[in-house]
Design a protein around this motif. Structure first.
Motif: not given
Length: 162
Positions: A1-7, A25-31
């Motif tokens: 997901m992080s890669r998609h947000f960057t792209w 928690w990792a998804v929540n932190d990324l969001l």
């Protein structure tokens, strides 16, 4: 997901079911880091995610046609990519005949700065706190959060409820 947000840039909202993989928690932190506002489905209500469930069905249907041709995980991954590409280029009635790819990448796509995202989040949170308090709850309940997010989207004409 992080890669998609960057792209592609992060969305303002993300709709998700109550599965542990999406509420981790990792998804929540990324969001939170990307100021993406999560909206969880009501429990035991798959119809709430109707469009998402329909899309998954389309993808599975496409893959069923070609499942016998994949001889490796790599080939299967290519089939998944091809299926997603083909489905993202299918004209949709809900998009006035445009396809998802064109709608997403068009010039008039809404983009929000971090400050704007924070303002949206605060507006939704404040209304959710108020709704929850009126119903006698000390914490924001999921229903109040969904209602508040929907109200913000309606107010800004991002969705129309009929």
């Amino acid at each position: 997901m992080s890669r998609h947000f960057t792209w592609f840039g992060p969305p303002l909202f993300i709709k998700r079911d109550n599965g542990g993989n999406l509420n981790h928690w990792a998804v929540n932190d990324l969001l939170e880091e990307n100021m993406v506002i999560p909206i969880n489905s009501p429990f035991n209500t798959p119809s709430y995610n109707g469009a998402i469930e329909h899309s998954q069905g389309e993808l599975k249907g496409w893959l069923r046609k070609w499942e016998d041709t994949a001889t490796s995980k790599r080939e299967l991954a290519l089939q998944v990519d091809n299926a997603a590409h083909a489905l993202n280029h299918r004209p949709r009635r809900s998009l006035s005949g445009r396809n998802a790819c064109r709608s997403y990448f068009c010039a008039d796509r809404l983009r929000y700065t971090r400050r704007q995202r924070k303002e949206v989040y605060n507006w939704i949170r404040d209304l959710a706190v108020d709704i929850s308090a009126r119903s006698g709850k000390n914490e924001i309940c999921p229903t109040a959060w969904r209602v508040s997010a929907r109200k913000w989207m309606e107010k800004h004409r991002l969705i129309i409820i009929q």
